[in-house]
Write a protein that holds these residues in place. Structure first.
Motif, PDB file in Angstrom:
ATOM      1  N   PRO A   1      31.764  36.499  45.523  1.00 19.51           N
ATOM      2  CA  PRO A   1      31.995  37.798  44.877  1.00 19.51           C
ATOM      3  C   PRO A   1      30.904  38.806  45.247  1.00 19.51           C
ATOM      4  CG  PRO A   1      32.230  35.998  43.306  1.00 19.51           C
ATOM      5  CD  PRO A   1      31.656  35.404  44.556  1.00 19.51           C
ATOM      6  N   ASP A   2      31.317  40.058  45.374  1.00 23.11           N
ATOM      7  CA  ASP A   2      30.353  41.136  45.612  1.00 23.11           C
ATOM      8  C   ASP A   2      29.565  41.467  44.348  1.00 23.11           C
ATOM      9  OD1 ASP A   2      31.035  41.772  48.378  1.00 23.11           O
ATOM     10  OD2 ASP A   2      32.954  42.446  47.560  1.00 23.11           O
ATOM     11  N   LEU A   3      30.176  41.192  43.199  1.00 17.61           N
ATOM     12  CA  LEU A   3      29.523  41.531  41.928  1.00 17.61           C
ATOM     13  C   LEU A   3      30.166  40.716  40.819  1.00 17.61           C
ATOM     14  CD1 LEU A   3      27.850  43.401  39.950  1.00 17.61           C
ATOM     15  CD2 LEU A   3      29.837  44.943  39.964  1.00 17.61           C
ATOM     16  N   ILE A   4      29.343  40.174  39.947  1.00 17.53           N
ATOM     17  CA  ILE A   4      29.822  39.633  38.679  1.00 17.53           C
ATOM     18  C   ILE A   4      29.186  40.481  37.583  1.00 17.53           C
ATOM     19  CG2 ILE A   4      29.903  37.650  37.132  1.00 17.53           C
ATOM     20  CD1 ILE A   4      29.762  35.837  39.553  1.00 17.53           C
TER      21      ILE A   4
ATOM     22  N   ILE B   1      33.755  39.476  31.329  1.00 19.83           N
ATOM     23  CA  ILE B   1      33.062  39.345  32.611  1.00 19.83           C
ATOM     24  C   ILE B   1      34.039  39.714  33.710  1.00 19.83           C
ATOM     25  CG2 ILE B   1      31.903  37.780  34.217  1.00 19.83           C
ATOM     26  CD1 ILE B   1      30.959  36.142  31.850  1.00 19.83           C
ATOM     27  N   ASP B   2      33.694  40.697  34.510  1.00 21.55           N
ATOM     28  CA  ASP B   2      34.525  41.116  35.640  1.00 21.55           C
ATOM     29  C   ASP B   2      33.935  40.562  36.932  1.00 21.55           C
ATOM     30  OD1 ASP B   2      36.232  42.495  34.008  1.00 21.55           O
ATOM     31  OD2 ASP B   2      35.463  44.488  34.493  1.00 21.55           O
ATOM     32  N   VAL B   3      34.788  39.945  37.738  1.00 28.13           N
ATOM     33  CA  VAL B   3      34.387  39.402  39.038  1.00 28.13           C
ATOM     34  C   VAL B   3      35.025  40.268  40.119  1.00 28.13           C
ATOM     35  CG1 VAL B   3      34.403  37.399  40.547  1.00 28.13           C
ATOM     36  CG2 VAL B   3      34.226  37.081  38.067  1.00 28.13           C
ATOM     37  N   TYR B   4      34.161  40.858  40.984  1.00 25.45           N
ATOM     38  CA  TYR B   4      34.605  41.837  41.980  1.00 25.45           C
ATOM     39  C   TYR B   4      34.599  41.251  43.390  1.00 25.45           C
ATOM     40  CZ  TYR B   4      34.205  45.853  38.780  1.00 25.45           C
ATOM     41  OH  TYR B   4      34.375  46.754  37.766  1.00 25.45           O
ATOM     42  N   ASN B   5      35.661  41.560  44.122  1.00 20.53           N
ATOM     43  CA  ASN B   5      35.692  41.459  45.576  1.00 20.53           C
ATOM     44  C   ASN B   5      36.165  42.805  46.085  1.00 20.53           C
ATOM     45  OD1 ASN B   5      34.953  38.740  46.664  1.00 20.53           O
ATOM     46  ND2 ASN B   5      36.426  38.112  45.099  1.00 20.53           N
ATOM     47  N   GLY B   6      35.246  43.547  46.695  1.00 17.74           N
ATOM     48  CA  GLY B   6      35.562  44.924  47.036  1.00 17.74           C
ATOM     49  C   GLY B   6      35.827  45.702  45.759  1.00 17.74           C
ATOM     50  N   ALA B   7      36.901  46.514  45.783  1.00 14.20           N
ATOM     51  CA  ALA B   7      37.252  47.297  44.598  1.00 14.20           C
ATOM     52  C   ALA B   7      38.081  46.486  43.608  1.00 14.20           C
ATOM     53  CB  ALA B   7      38.015  48.552  45.018  1.00 14.20           C
ATOM     54  N   ALA B   8      38.610  45.357  44.059  1.00 14.85           N
ATOM     55  CA  ALA B   8      39.453  44.529  43.191  1.00 14.85           C
ATOM     56  C   ALA B   8      38.594  43.722  42.234  1.00 14.85           C
ATOM     57  CB  ALA B   8      40.319  43.609  44.045  1.00 14.85           C
ATOM     58  N   LYS B   9      39.066  43.588  41.019  1.00 17.77           N
ATOM     59  CA  LYS B   9      38.314  42.812  40.034  1.00 17.77           C
ATOM     60  C   LYS B   9      39.269  41.954  39.223  1.00 17.77           C
ATOM     61  CE  LYS B   9      38.390  46.275  36.312  1.00 17.77           C
ATOM     62  NZ  LYS B   9      37.599  47.160  35.447  1.00 17.77           N
ATOM     63  N   LYS B  10      38.729  40.851  38.714  1.00 19.10           N
ATOM     64  CA  LYS B  10      39.467  39.986  37.806  1.00 19.10           C
ATOM     65  C   LYS B  10      38.622  39.793  36.563  1.00 19.10           C
ATOM     66  CE  LYS B  10      41.880  35.547  37.466  1.00 19.10           C
ATOM     67  NZ  LYS B  10      42.258  34.284  38.166  1.00 19.10           N
TER      68      LYS B  10
END
Length: 814
Positions: free
Chosen positions: A551-554, A521-530
């Motif tokens: 987050p902008d996207l999970i 599962i990737d958690v995005y803020n802007g282009a950065a992801k964790k």
């Protein structure tokens, strides 16, 4: 074996799957029968055959010298498969001397009394003189392999115009025993020699190397083929005919392509990636291509898609494409890759029983993804992988079938969307789970441990465990020995007050089975992801992620590898972010699908996607959207029509513009009407006809001499709609000359409508004969789908022409 799937794969949808693989029999007693491996009582060691052919009778006259040995226990008898033969002599060889043996024969198997007991490992050689009568054998095939008579004479009396005379064999599953006595089981292996006597004008092909050619005084020639590495009986092959042979090389080994002479100029264009494929697979697996040569031959009226006969792959004539068709793309490329990969998985190591066909077919299916990824980039590989997933998911009934199938009604039943497409996707997940290096090292371990022997799914598990150090039972039990797939619903909740995001994954499949799934599962803020690696293990799993900014996207299943059906309840903003930053092919495709369903302007982003397939599908979505006439959209498509390098995408753009009937595009159509691509030329012709419908017939006739694919469809449509009685010979010949194809099935309706305009009853009957000639080529398993299509138009024709034609049509369906 590649089970193509005739021309209906693209047409029939869920119905095809049912027709293709049959309804489950009402008698379910087979569900209690364990389909175990064939007992190894006697082992094949070497097979020598001398054969000649009777073209008038479609007979094979054969002599066989079969060397065997008891597997372990002493035995005084032997059971051989020998289907539908006349047996003239059975003897035990002692040097050159023969001692006749007693035997019982029921028309399918011979039980031979060896005259004495042989100890385990003690070799003995039998001599059998026989006649094979394949056309007199009553044997059922399947939808994947539509015949089971083993040996096929094509136009043997040369009475079919424009069809060459050929002979070819098809062994899988257990049909080669219709032309050679053997133990016709996949867990047997034998070296081989085949002496083929044929008319001297013909070329032959068989397993191994061509050692010699001997011209005989009667106008025949005897070719001697030798295979000195052991392979399974179902992989034996003979091919005979007038072929042009184009040769390449791979590390000093001959790589050859046997095609009819008219296709000699494009043989290398069709098959020429083969040496590169051999290099790629050899390096990826860490196992060099193990055989003496590699040949590929195209056979007329072949009963399947393609078959991986050891060193001599047979393709159906759907492999034939001319230079213009190849300009669009090589539609046979993944089949070529599939059959080659079988020479490791299937030929070098062979499934020990049909229950374990996954170790052959799932691997070969996945090889298509591997090749496309290597040759054309990750997006192309992911698109191939998704295609397999969608095919498997298209038939819900397949969710009831195990990948390793210990229970089946007929051994042919295992050649289905589970063994191929589902199995390929299982390997895609497995590769992701263990990592690339471990995945290919494990495959190397499996191949080197079991080379020239039989293998099964459990041995592949042990190979992976030895390399990775992981216990893989959970994966094998779930995916190989189990059935079905997860169906999931993914929801998202955000608690801004406490800075917590929740991802809720619910498994909704209508079974008690809950799947265990390792996912990223990737958690995005802007282009950065964790990235977070988690396990889904319950009917409902909730995962929590802390945040200071929402987050902008999970992105669940961030690598997009899961074999599942999902409902992913992301917001529009999430999908916009996914399109911008997630990056994988499936990430972008999912976003574009969402934009299309919601008529969002972001759909236009797909016009500039880096992957041609997504640009092309975006054009199709825009054409049916509310934005179809938007000036910016049209301008973007104009740019593609003028500058796109991918021919099918360029054609899609031109076809889009053709629907506008705007005269300003005439110069674009004029420029592209003679394009080398049938797709581009066909789209341009549609455009010109749209601007000048009255001139459509003239234009269609002008470009009809070389018209296939999209151009052929456009030409046929106009000619059959606008053609007159005077055009009968031209239109009828054009229809009759079309190959067995999707285009011909589609053209049948137009041709039938055209016949309503024909007043000459003799010509009407000629046209009907052409339709029934086409029907005769369609495998019986598919007629349940095709006949309603044909009957609709022909019934209407009969009513229009009267009782004589009605009776003529009814007689044709008998």
């Amino acid at each position: 074996m590649k089970k193509i799937l005739f021309l209906l794969v693209l047409l029939a949808g869920p119905f095809l799957v049912k027709a293709q693989f049959g309804e489950e029999p009402k008698d379910t007693s087979w569900k209690t029968i364990l389909r175990e491996s064939n007992p190894m009582i006697n082992d094949l060691v070497h097979t020598r055959l001398e054969v000649r052919f009777d073209y008038a009778k479609s007979y094979l006259y054969g002599k066989a010298w079969i060397t065997l040995k008891p597997h372990f226990y002493s035995t005084d008898s032997l059971l051989l498969d020998a289907k539908g033969m006349d047996i003239k002599e059975v003897a035990l060889m002692n040097g050159t001397a023969k001692s006749k043996l007693k035997y019982e024969y029921d028309g399918m198997q011979m039980r031979i009394n060896l005259g004495r007991s042989f100890k385990g490992g003690e070799k003995y050689t039998l001599y059998i003189d026989y006649t094979g009568k394949p056309d007199e054998l009553k044997a059922e095939g399947s939808a994947a392999i539509t015949g089971a008579k083993g040996l096929y004479f094509i136009n043997p009396k040369e009475d079919e115009k424009n069809k060459p005379t050929q002979i070819w064999t098809q062994g899988e599953t257990e049909a080669n025993s219709a032309w050679m006595p053997t133990i016709d089981k996949p867990n047997q292996k034998t070296t081989s020699e085949i002496y083929m006597t044929v008319p001297s004008k013909y070329i032959t092909l068989s397993n191994g190397l061509l050692i010699s050619k001997k011209n005989n005084t009667d106008g025949t020639r005897t070719d001697y083929w030798k295979m000195d590495l052991p392979h399974a009986p179902y992989l034996f092959f003979m091919g005979v005919g007038e072929f042009s042979v184009t040769t390449d090389k791979y590390k000093g080994k001959e790589v050859s392509y046997y095609v009819e002479k008219e296709y000699a100029p494009v043989a290398r264009s069709i098959f020429g990636n083969t040496p590169e494929m051999m290099k790629f697979y050899s390096e990826k697996l860490g196992v060099e291509y193990p055989w003496q040569k590699y040949a590929q031959i195209v056979g007329r009226d072949y009963v399947s898609g393609a078959m991986e006969n050891t060193t001599a792959t047979l393709h159906q004539d759907g492999a034939y494409q001319n230079a213009r068709e190849l300009t669009d793309n090589n539609s046979w490329e993944t089949v070529i890759a599939h059959e080659l990969f079988h020479h490791w998985f299937g030929d070098l190591v062979t499934a020990e029983s049909w229950s374990h066909i996954t170790v052959n077919e799932s691997m070969a299916d996945y090889s298509q993804t591997l090749w496309m990824e290597y040759k054309y980039g990750k997006d192309a590989g992911d698109a191939e992988n998704l295609s397999g997933l969608m095919q498997y998911l298209s038939n819900p009934a397949d969710s009831k079938k195990d990948l390793v199938r210990f229970h089946y009604f007929n051994k042919e039943d295992v050649f289905d969307l589970v063994s191929y497409q589902k199995g390929g996707r299982v390997h895609h997940m497995l590769r992701n789970y263990v990592g690339d290096e471990a995945y290919f090292k494990s495959l190397n371990n499996y191949l080197t441990t079991n080379k020239f022997k039989a293998g099964e799914a459990g041995q592949m598990r042990l190979a992976f465990e030895e390399v990775t150090g992981k216990d893989m039972n959970w994966f094998w039990n779930q995916w190989f020995y189990g059935s079905g797939h997860p169906i999931v619903k993914i929801d998202y909740n955000y608690d801004d007050a406490n800075g917590k995001a929740m991802v809720i994954i619910e498994q909704t499949q209508k079974t008690d089975k809950i799947f265990r799934l390792p996912i990223a599962i990737d958690v995005y803020n802007g282009a950065a992801k964790k990235r977070f690696n988690v396990w889904v293990e319950n009917k409902v799993d909730t995962f929590y992620f802390d945040y200071s900014k929402r987050p902008d996207l999970i992105n669940v299943d961030a690598d997009k590898v899961m074999l599942w059906a999902k409902t992913d309840n992301k917001s529009s903003e999430n999908f916009i972010h996914q399109m911008k930053y997630a990056g994988n092919y499936l990430d972008r495709r999912e976003a574009l699908d969402y934009f299309g369903k919601k008529n969002m302007p972001e759909l236009a982003w797909g016009l500039t996607d880096k992957f041609a397939g997504l640009r092309r599908s975006t054009i199709a979505k825009l054409g049916t959207s509310k934005m179809a006439e938007n000036a910016d959209i049209v301008a973007g498509i104009e740019k593609i029509a003028n500058t796109e390098k991918d021919r099918r995408t360029k054609a899609a753009a031109i076809a889009y513009l053709a629907k506008t009937s705007d005269a300003k595009y005439k110069s674009l159509y004029d420029k592209n009407i003679s394009d080398s691509s049938y797709s581009v030329s066909g789209a341009a012709l549609e455009g010109l006809i749209g601007l000048d419908p009255a001139n459509g017939y003239v234009l269609a006739k002008k470009y009809s001499n070389d018209a296939k694919g999209d151009l052929g469809n456009a030409v046929n449509d106009i000619l059959m709609k606008e053609g007159t009685e005077a055009d009968f010979d031209f239109i009828a010949k054009r229809f009759d000359d079309m190959p067995l194809s999707e285009e011909k099935l589609g053209a049948t309706a137009s041709f039938t409508s055209y016949l309503e305009k024909v007043q000459n009853i003799a010509n009407v009957k000629k046209g009907i004969d052409m339709i029934f000639r086409f029907r005769k080529l369609i495998p019986e398993q598919f007629l349940g789908f095709v006949d309603p299509m044909l009957k609709g138009g022909l019934t209407k024709l009969g009513k229009a022409k009267g009782k004589d034609i009605e009776d003529y049509i009814n007689e044709g369906f008998k």
